[in-house]
Design a protein around this motif. Structure first.
Motif, PDB file in Angstrom:
ATOM      1  N   PRO A 119     -21.589  43.318  49.937  1.00 54.69           N
ATOM      2  CA  PRO A 119     -22.966  42.853  49.817  1.00 54.69           C
ATOM      3  C   PRO A 119     -23.600  42.625  51.193  1.00 54.69           C
ATOM      4  O   PRO A 119     -24.751  42.212  51.283  1.00 54.69           O
ATOM      5  CB  PRO A 119     -22.815  41.517  49.079  1.00 54.69           C
ATOM      6  CG  PRO A 119     -21.502  41.003  49.526  1.00 54.69           C
ATOM      7  CD  PRO A 119     -20.633  42.203  49.841  1.00 54.69           C
ATOM      8  N   ASN A 120     -22.832  42.884  52.255  1.00 52.51           N
ATOM      9  CA  ASN A 120     -23.296  42.636  53.633  1.00 52.51           C
ATOM     10  C   ASN A 120     -24.257  43.751  54.065  1.00 52.51           C
ATOM     11  O   ASN A 120     -23.874  44.912  54.122  1.00 52.51           O
ATOM     12  CB  ASN A 120     -22.070  42.575  54.544  1.00 52.51           C
ATOM     13  CG  ASN A 120     -22.420  42.263  55.986  1.00 52.51           C
ATOM     14  OD1 ASN A 120     -23.591  42.197  56.360  1.00 52.51           O
ATOM     15  ND2 ASN A 120     -21.400  42.090  56.805  1.00 52.51           N
ATOM     16  N   LYS A 121     -25.475  43.356  54.368  1.00 56.11           N
ATOM     17  CA  LYS A 121     -26.516  44.341  54.691  1.00 56.11           C
ATOM     18  C   LYS A 121     -26.433  44.864  56.126  1.00 56.11           C
ATOM     19  O   LYS A 121     -27.060  45.851  56.471  1.00 56.11           O
ATOM     20  CB  LYS A 121     -27.908  43.704  54.516  1.00 56.11           C
ATOM     21  CG  LYS A 121     -28.256  43.350  53.095  1.00 56.11           C
ATOM     22  CD  LYS A 121     -29.561  42.578  53.020  1.00 56.11           C
ATOM     23  CE  LYS A 121     -29.394  41.114  53.350  1.00 56.11           C
ATOM     24  NZ  LYS A 121     -28.737  40.297  52.334  1.00 56.11           N
ATOM     25  N   GLY A 153     -30.914  43.237  45.908  1.00 54.42           N
ATOM     26  CA  GLY A 153     -31.045  42.682  44.563  1.00 54.42           C
ATOM     27  C   GLY A 153     -29.746  42.135  43.999  1.00 54.42           C
ATOM     28  O   GLY A 153     -29.626  41.963  42.783  1.00 54.42           O
ATOM     29  N   ALA A 154     -28.760  41.852  44.861  1.00 59.11           N
ATOM     30  CA  ALA A 154     -27.467  41.307  44.426  1.00 59.11           C
ATOM     31  C   ALA A 154     -26.896  42.152  43.285  1.00 59.11           C
ATOM     32  O   ALA A 154     -26.626  43.335  43.476  1.00 59.11           O
ATOM     33  CB  ALA A 154     -27.587  39.832  44.053  1.00 59.11           C
ATOM     34  N   GLY A 155     -26.731  41.593  42.083  1.00 60.17           N
ATOM     35  CA  GLY A 155     -26.125  42.337  40.976  1.00 60.17           C
ATOM     36  C   GLY A 155     -27.084  43.267  40.243  1.00 60.17           C
ATOM     37  O   GLY A 155     -26.660  44.059  39.394  1.00 60.17           O
ATOM     38  N   VAL A 364     -23.832  36.574  40.040  1.00 59.87           N
ATOM     39  CA  VAL A 364     -24.423  37.917  39.917  1.00 59.87           C
ATOM     40  C   VAL A 364     -24.092  38.786  41.131  1.00 59.87           C
ATOM     41  O   VAL A 364     -23.938  40.011  40.996  1.00 59.87           O
ATOM     42  CB  VAL A 364     -25.953  37.865  39.673  1.00 59.87           C
ATOM     43  CG1 VAL A 364     -26.251  37.239  38.317  1.00 59.87           C
ATOM     44  CG2 VAL A 364     -26.686  37.137  40.786  1.00 59.87           C
ATOM     45  N   THR A 365     -23.967  38.174  42.316  1.00 63.81           N
ATOM     46  CA  THR A 365     -23.615  38.978  43.490  1.00 63.81           C
ATOM     47  C   THR A 365     -22.189  39.505  43.355  1.00 63.81           C
ATOM     48  O   THR A 365     -21.919  40.681  43.612  1.00 63.81           O
ATOM     49  CB  THR A 365     -23.752  38.146  44.787  1.00 63.81           C
ATOM     50  OG1 THR A 365     -25.056  37.581  44.835  1.00 63.81           O
ATOM     51  CG2 THR A 365     -23.559  39.020  46.018  1.00 63.81           C
ATOM     52  N   ALA A 366     -21.288  38.628  42.932  1.00 65.47           N
ATOM     53  CA  ALA A 366     -19.898  39.060  42.735  1.00 65.47           C
ATOM     54  C   ALA A 366     -19.828  40.150  41.671  1.00 65.47           C
ATOM     55  O   ALA A 366     -19.045  41.097  41.783  1.00 65.47           O
ATOM     56  CB  ALA A 366     -19.021  37.872  42.351  1.00 65.47           C
TER      57      ALA A 366
HETATM   58  N1  LIG Z   1     -25.312  34.469  48.035  1.00 63.10           N
HETATM   59  C1  LIG Z   1     -26.036  35.436  47.525  1.00 63.10           C
HETATM   60  O1  LIG Z   1     -26.724  35.230  46.537  1.00 63.10           O
HETATM   61  C2  LIG Z   1     -26.049  36.808  48.114  1.00 63.10           C
HETATM   62  C3  LIG Z   1     -26.776  37.825  47.477  1.00 63.10           C
HETATM   63  C4  LIG Z   1     -26.741  39.119  47.982  1.00 63.10           C
HETATM   64  C5  LIG Z   1     -26.036  39.393  49.142  1.00 63.10           C
HETATM   65  N2  LIG Z   1     -25.361  38.400  49.805  1.00 63.10           N
HETATM   66  C6  LIG Z   1     -24.596  38.732  51.021  1.00 63.10           C
HETATM   67  O2  LIG Z   1     -23.236  38.373  50.881  1.00 63.10           O
HETATM   68  C7  LIG Z   1     -22.636  38.185  52.170  1.00 63.10           C
HETATM   69  C8  LIG Z   1     -21.898  36.883  52.332  1.00 63.10           C
HETATM   70  O3  LIG Z   1     -22.836  35.822  52.529  1.00 63.10           O
HETATM   71  P1  LIG Z   1     -22.440  34.369  53.097  1.00 63.10           P
HETATM   72  O4  LIG Z   1     -23.700  33.619  53.232  1.00 63.10           O
HETATM   73  O5  LIG Z   1     -21.375  33.813  52.318  1.00 63.10           O
HETATM   74  O6  LIG Z   1     -21.865  34.773  54.512  1.00 63.10           O
HETATM   75  P2  LIG Z   1     -21.010  33.888  55.529  1.00 63.10           P
HETATM   76  O7  LIG Z   1     -21.155  32.465  55.209  1.00 63.10           O
HETATM   77  O8  LIG Z   1     -21.312  34.357  56.893  1.00 63.10           O
HETATM   78  O9  LIG Z   1     -19.540  34.354  55.208  1.00 63.10           O
HETATM   79  C9  LIG Z   1     -18.780  33.805  54.194  1.00 63.10           C
HETATM   80  C10 LIG Z   1     -17.341  34.063  54.439  1.00 63.10           C
HETATM   81  O10 LIG Z   1     -17.115  35.080  55.441  1.00 63.10           O
HETATM   82  C11 LIG Z   1     -16.173  34.626  56.384  1.00 63.10           C
HETATM   83  N3  LIG Z   1     -16.432  35.272  57.673  1.00 63.10           N
HETATM   84  C12 LIG Z   1     -17.530  35.229  58.436  1.00 63.10           C
HETATM   85  N4  LIG Z   1     -17.401  35.965  59.553  1.00 63.10           N
HETATM   86  C13 LIG Z   1     -16.165  36.497  59.500  1.00 63.10           C
HETATM   87  C14 LIG Z   1     -15.419  37.338  60.366  1.00 63.10           C
HETATM   88  N5  LIG Z   1     -15.907  37.780  61.519  1.00 63.10           N
HETATM   89  N6  LIG Z   1     -14.171  37.699  59.989  1.00 63.10           N
HETATM   90  C15 LIG Z   1     -13.636  37.262  58.842  1.00 63.10           C
HETATM   91  N7  LIG Z   1     -14.293  36.467  57.979  1.00 63.10           N
HETATM   92  C16 LIG Z   1     -15.539  36.070  58.303  1.00 63.10           C
HETATM   93  C17 LIG Z   1     -16.355  33.149  56.417  1.00 63.10           C
HETATM   94  O11 LIG Z   1     -15.176  32.558  56.882  1.00 63.10           O
HETATM   95  P3  LIG Z   1     -15.078  30.966  57.220  1.00 63.10           P
HETATM   96  O12 LIG Z   1     -14.999  30.288  55.895  1.00 63.10           O
HETATM   97  O13 LIG Z   1     -13.808  30.851  58.002  1.00 63.10           O
HETATM   98  O14 LIG Z   1     -16.302  30.633  58.008  1.00 63.10           O
HETATM   99  C18 LIG Z   1     -16.617  32.832  54.937  1.00 63.10           C
HETATM  100  O15 LIG Z   1     -15.411  32.758  54.239  1.00 63.10           O
HETATM  101  C19 LIG Z   1     -23.787  38.246  53.138  1.00 63.10           C
HETATM  102  O16 LIG Z   1     -23.800  39.506  53.741  1.00 63.10           O
HETATM  103  C20 LIG Z   1     -25.010  38.012  52.284  1.00 63.10           C
HETATM  104  O17 LIG Z   1     -26.144  38.561  52.872  1.00 63.10           O
HETATM  105  C21 LIG Z   1     -25.352  37.127  49.285  1.00 63.10           C
END
Ligand SMILES: NC(=O)c1ccc[n+]([C@@H]2O[C@H](COP(=O)([O-])OP(=O)(O)OC[C@H]3O[C@@H](n4cnc5c(N)ncnc54)[C@H](OP(=O)(O)O)[C@@H]3O)[C@@H](O)[C@H]2O)c1
Ligand SMILES: *[C@@H]1O[C@H](CO)[C@@H](O)[C@H](O)[C@H]1NC(C)=O
Ligand SMILES: *[C@@H]1O[C@H](CO)[C@@H](O)[C@H](O)[C@H]1NC(C)=O
Length: 377
Positions: A119-121, A153-155, A364-366
């Motif tokens: 989901p990482n853009k 749009g996530a899911g 929904v994202t998962a």
């Molecule tokens: N939440 C939503 O509704 C949603 C919807 C669509 C898309 N997304 C996308 O889903 C992705 C995750 O979002 P998030 O906010 O959870 O991101 P995040 O907080 O940056 O990352 C979450 C997890 O990634 C780990 N992490 C970060 N940098 C890392 C690295 N360099 N190496 C290994 N692990 C690393 C973190 O580890 P630590 O726990 O050790 O910090 C944490 O476990 C994003 O790209 C976001 O844009 C999210």
């Protein structure tokens, strides 16, 4: 057909990652091809098969293995090679971080035959050189596949819908939508289709959204429109990848999401403010400016929405405020932090295909990520 086994490594185990682990483990064994063999946070890694949705957290905490993402493809390849009998094994890495560093490793993983689902853009909307490297790596014989449904749009079925349209020969004229859950919430509250007697101030809506955790800690990271620009870049590149070889309309080649014509909502004097707290404190000073635009739209029977547009016919990719009649789906059918995406195509004309629903949240994202994983099975 030979039974398949898909070895899954998950990088980033926050909300979505944890939810993904639970969803994978809850697929009935008889039709579950997945085996989670690797988990990593930014600090630690767990090289072990995950069988319980709870126990892995403590195991990861207790692990003394550092997160070494350069090594993970090799580890997965070794496990794939150990496969025996008629079972077809393959490996996939789920990048559930928002890290640029992780995104830059995709080409290497793909070349090693490991697929990437995320989901990482960042990788798909950033530097064109990175994206070109991903395309090149995945084209090589034996390379892994990469899937990106949950980046927009996530899911919601956005990328897949687009790919099926393009692949089956439909021609996209224009895609327009509300792509940010945060912006959706803010504008649904602030510029409602049914005007309220005592409408909230713009800064007030932003403050509440932040308190509810709907914005980034620094709301400017949402209001600058960059998230929308990234999603538009992914859509535009996907359209272009299917080629606009029919010569009718073409999109600008985006070197990165920064090339998207983005009209953000940060008042100029508030640009570059360091903390979210200070930003929220100073925003009320600009409520008058926002209010004037909203009232003008209201007088014309319209609402304001922060939309993204990929206009293939005009050759434009842009994000910013736009007005819509109070009867338009962007005014009437959005609630909470819903996304809505309209596809105007040759086949879906004059009425567009509309995809709408929750565009954020772990469940929904998962699901979007797991949906991509199932495509590998
Ligand atoms: N939440 C939503 O509704 C949603 C919807 C669509 C898309 N997304 C996308 O889903 C992705 C995750 O979002 P998030 O906010 O959870 O991101 P995040 O907080 O940056 O990352 C979450 C997890 O990634 C780990 N992490 C970060 N940098 C890392 C690295 N360099 N190496 C290994 N692990 C690393 C973190 O580890 P630590 O726990 O050790 O910090 C944490 O476990 C994003 O790209 C976001 O844009 C999210
Ligand atoms: C995955 O992405 C979601 C969405 O931002 C995030 O909340 C979560 O922490 C990330 N990590 C995992 C492993 O899901
Ligand atoms: C998304 O992935 C598909 C392959 O599943 C690819 O055709 C498309 O070009 C990708 N888009 C981006 C921007 O990576």
């Amino acid at each position: 057909m030979a039974p398949k086994e898909i070895l899954v490594g998950i990088i980033g185990v926050g909300l979505v990652g944890s939810e993904l682990v639970s969803q994978i483990l809850s697929i009935p064994a008889a039709r579950n091809p997945f085996k989670i063999v690797f988990l990593s946070s930014s600090r630690k890694a767990l090289y072990d098969t995950v069988t319980s949705p709870d126990a892995w957290k403590a195991a990861l905490d207790a692990s003394s293995d550092p997160a070494d993402l350069k090594a993970v493809a090799g580890y997965l390849q070794t496990l794939v090679a150990q496969g025996s009998g008629s079972t077809q094994r393959q490996a996939v890495i789920v990048d559930n971080t928002s890290s640029d560093d992780v995104a830059r490793l995709y080409p290497e993983w793909l070349k090693a035959g490991v697929s990437v689902v995320t989901p990482n853009k960042k990788a798909f909307s950033g530097d064109k050189a990175v994206w070109d490297a991903i395309l090149a790596a995945s084209a090589a014989p034996g390379a892994g596949r990469w899937l990106n449904e949950s980046t927009v749009g996530a899911g919601l079925p956005v990328i897949n819908t687009l790919k099926e349209m393009l692949g089956s020969g439909d021609r996209v004229k224009k895609i327009e939508g509300v792509f940010s859950g945060t912006m959706s919430y803010i504008f649904n509250e602030w510029s409602a289709a049914t005007p309220s007697v005592n409408p909230p101030k713009f800064s007030e809506v932003v403050r509440v959204a932040r308190e509810k955790g709907y914005t980034e800690p620094h709301p400017a990271d949402d209001l600058n429109g960059a998230d929308v620009a990234r999603k538009l870049t992914i859509l535009a590149r996907t359209v272009s990848a299917f080629s606009i070889a029919d010569g009718k309309g073409s999109l600008p080649e985006l070197q990165s999401y920064e090339d998207v014509d983005t009209q953000g909502l940060i008042p100029t004097p508030l640009e570059g403010i360091k903390t979210g707290d200070e930003f929220v404190e100073r925003l009320p000073k600009y409520d008058g400016d926002f209010e004037r635009v909203r009232v003008q739209a209201e007088k014309e029977g319209q609402v304001l929405r922060f939309v993204g547009v990929v206009d293939v016919e005009e050759g434009v990719v842009k994000a910013g405020l736009a007005q819509y009649p109070v009867t338009h789906p962007f005014a009437t059918s959005l609630g909470g932090s819903d996304n809505i995406i309209m596809f105007h195509t040759e086949r879906y004309s004059p009425r567009p295909l509309i995809v709408q629903g929750s565009g954020a949240g772990a469940a929904v994202t998962a699901m979007g990520v797991l949906g991509d994983l199932l495509k590998l099975a």
